[in-house]
Design a protein around this motif. Structure first.
Motif, short mmCIF file in Angstrom:
data_model
loop_
_atom_site.label_atom_id
_atom_site.label_comp_id
_atom_site.label_asym_id
_atom_site.label_seq_id
_atom_site.Cartn_x
_atom_site.Cartn_y
_atom_site.Cartn_z
N VAL A 138 0.81 -1.21 0.00
CA VAL A 138 0.00 0.00 0.00
C VAL A 138 0.85 1.27 0.00
O VAL A 138 0.31 2.36 -0.14
N VAL A 139 2.15 1.14 0.18
CA VAL A 139 3.03 2.31 0.12
C VAL A 139 3.17 2.73 -1.34
O VAL A 139 3.27 1.90 -2.24
N ALA A 140 3.22 4.02 -1.59
CA ALA A 140 3.33 4.54 -2.95
C ALA A 140 4.64 4.09 -3.59
O ALA A 140 5.69 4.10 -2.93
N PRO A 141 4.61 3.67 -4.85
CA PRO A 141 5.85 3.23 -5.50
C PRO A 141 6.94 4.30 -5.54
O PRO A 141 8.12 4.00 -5.43
N VAL A 142 6.53 5.56 -5.66
CA VAL A 142 7.52 6.65 -5.69
C VAL A 142 8.24 6.74 -4.35
O VAL A 142 9.46 6.93 -4.28
N ALA A 143 7.48 6.60 -3.25
CA ALA A 143 8.09 6.66 -1.93
C ALA A 143 9.07 5.51 -1.72
O ALA A 143 10.17 5.69 -1.19
N VAL A 144 8.67 4.31 -2.14
CA VAL A 144 9.56 3.15 -2.02
C VAL A 144 10.83 3.36 -2.84
O VAL A 144 11.94 3.06 -2.38
N SER A 145 10.69 3.90 -4.05
CA SER A 145 11.85 4.11 -4.91
C SER A 145 12.79 5.14 -4.31
O SER A 145 14.02 4.98 -4.36
N PHE A 152 20.59 2.38 -1.37
CA PHE A 152 21.57 1.83 -2.30
C PHE A 152 22.46 2.92 -2.90
O PHE A 152 22.98 2.73 -4.00
N ALA A 153 22.62 4.03 -2.21
CA ALA A 153 23.51 5.08 -2.70
C ALA A 153 24.95 4.57 -2.74
O ALA A 153 25.38 3.78 -1.88
N MET A 187 13.46 -3.51 -4.88
CA MET A 187 12.29 -2.65 -4.66
C MET A 187 11.01 -3.37 -5.07
O MET A 187 9.99 -3.33 -4.35
N VAL A 188 11.04 -4.01 -6.23
CA VAL A 188 9.86 -4.71 -6.72
C VAL A 188 9.48 -5.84 -5.77
O VAL A 188 8.28 -6.02 -5.44
N ASN A 189 10.47 -6.59 -5.30
CA ASN A 189 10.18 -7.68 -4.37
C ASN A 189 9.63 -7.16 -3.05
O ASN A 189 8.75 -7.79 -2.44
N ARG A 257 12.75 4.58 -12.85
CA ARG A 257 12.76 6.01 -13.14
C ARG A 257 13.13 6.83 -11.91
O ARG A 257 13.80 7.86 -12.02
N MET A 258 12.71 6.39 -10.72
CA MET A 258 13.01 7.12 -9.51
C MET A 258 14.27 6.64 -8.81
O MET A 258 14.56 7.06 -7.69
N PHE A 259 15.05 5.78 -9.47
CA PHE A 259 16.24 5.24 -8.83
C PHE A 259 17.33 6.29 -8.70
O PHE A 259 18.21 6.17 -7.84
N ASP A 260 17.32 7.30 -9.54
CA ASP A 260 18.24 8.41 -9.39
C ASP A 260 17.47 9.71 -9.62
O ASP A 260 16.30 9.72 -9.96
N GLN A 261 18.16 10.85 -9.46
CA GLN A 261 17.50 12.14 -9.58
C GLN A 261 17.19 12.52 -11.02
O GLN A 261 16.25 13.27 -11.28
N LEU A 262 17.96 12.01 -11.97
CA LEU A 262 17.74 12.38 -13.38
C LEU A 262 16.56 11.64 -13.98
O LEU A 262 15.86 12.17 -14.84
N GLY A 263 16.36 10.40 -13.59
CA GLY A 263 15.24 9.63 -14.11
C GLY A 263 15.40 9.21 -15.56
O GLY A 263 14.40 9.06 -16.27
#
Length: 331
Positions: A138-145, A152-153, A187-189, A257-263
């Motif tokens: 139920v957590v938003a995918p953007v928040a998880v990403s 993972f920085a 993230m997907v898992n 797409r949200m894995f880095d700042q540039l997307g």
């Protein structure tokens, strides 16, 4: 003396008149015939508007030279498909998509079955644990990403800090292709394992308990019961989970797409997926809706082919297991 009246002459039977059907009866018959279709019609109407029409219209756009600003152009046939397939970036995106899909779908199904088996056992606070495994979904995918991108920085991530405590060198999660695919698959898992576990749990609770009681009498251990009773009875559910994981895994967009700042999928597009490449064609520098629509249709055909292949393989395995006859013992 009582006078006996003569018997009355019997009337000849009247001819049977055809029974007229009233309006309410005709309405009731039509209600019985049409009401099931009326009940399911909202779904088909919604599907036609939101699913079928965009699919057909995308096919129409894919065979035209279509620009985001200029609009519809000339009819080009399958030239957009040829141009897309010949692009090295499309092949890279396709390879990345399959890599992330395999790294996420296979562990996801295995972990979901194991978690469901644990939840099916006699645990305290069952409702709490079942709601707990559903919470990541139920957590938003953007928040998880965003959270996982920080974990993972490359320089200041908590994962590399933990690996450093055990003497492992820092991993370049945003530079190495396989490492980035593994991080995105994590993230997907995280989001979908609990959801699939609840589906498996519902299927496990439908298994007759008499089978487990007979296995206990025969001396079968818990592990033996799991592989000999639980897993074979979950074959239809496994088919469903594999097909839905295939459809969702090949359309992954938010996490990479949200894995880095540039997307943009990395500096060398090392984790760009097909949907990200589609977005770049349509709304990036090219702004070519025709080629973007061609990519969408190629992805649709790939998903259909892989889904049919998965369904055929799993159905064959299921039918083989169900039709297998037990061997007769020697007399």
């Amino acid at each position: 003396m009582s006078v006996i009246s003569p018997p009355k002459p019997s009337r000849a039977p009247e001819a049977a008149q055809p029974r007229r059907v009233g309006f309410s009866q005709r309405l009731g018959r039509w209600d019985v015939k049409l009401s099931p279709y009326l009940y399911v019609s909202p779904f088909f109407l919604l599907f036609a508007v939101t699913g079928l029409f965009p699919l057909v219209y995308t096919a129409y756009v894919s065979v035209h030279e279509w620009h985001l600003i200029g609009g519809q152009g000339d009819f080009v046939g399958f030239q957009n498909f040829v141009d897309v397939v010949q692009q090295p970036r499309f092949l890279t995106a396709l390879r990345n998509t399959f890599s992330i899909f395999l790294l996420s779908s296979v562990p996801q199904v295995i972990l979901a079955i194991v978690i469901a088996a644990v939840l099916d056992a006699n645990l305290r606070a069952k409702t709490f644990w079942r709601m707990g495994v559903l919470l990541p979904y139920v957590v938003a995918p953007v928040a998880v990403s965003l959270i996982f991108s920080k974990l993972f920085a490359d320089q200041s991530g908590m994962i590399n800090a933990l690996l450093g405590t055990v003497g492992v060198d820092a991993i370049r999660w945003h530079a190495d292709p396989f490492a980035s695919h593994f991080a995105i698959a994590t993230m997907v898992n995280f989001r979908w394992t609990g959801y699939n576990a609840l589906i498996f749990l519902a299927a496990m609770q439908a298994v007759p308990r008499d089978l487990y009681e007979a296995a206990v009498i025969d001396g079968a251990t818990r592990l033996r019961q799991f592989f000999s009773i639980t897993v074979p009875m979950l074959r239809p559910t496994i088919i469903f989970i594999v097909i839905t994981a295939t459809i969702g895994g090949l359309q992954i967009f938010d996490e990479p797409r949200m894995f880095d700042q540039l997307g943009q999928g990395g500096s060398d597009r090392q984790w760009m997926t097909v949907t990200m490449y589609l977005y770049e064609l349509g709304w990036g520098a090219q702004k070519s809706f025709g080629r973007a629509a061609a990519v969408a249709w190629i992805l649709f055909l790939i998903i259909v082919l892989i889904g049919l292949l998965n369904f055929a393989i799993t159905r064959r395995i299921s039918s083989t297991g169900s039709t297998q006859k037990p061997k007769r013992g020697s007399r």
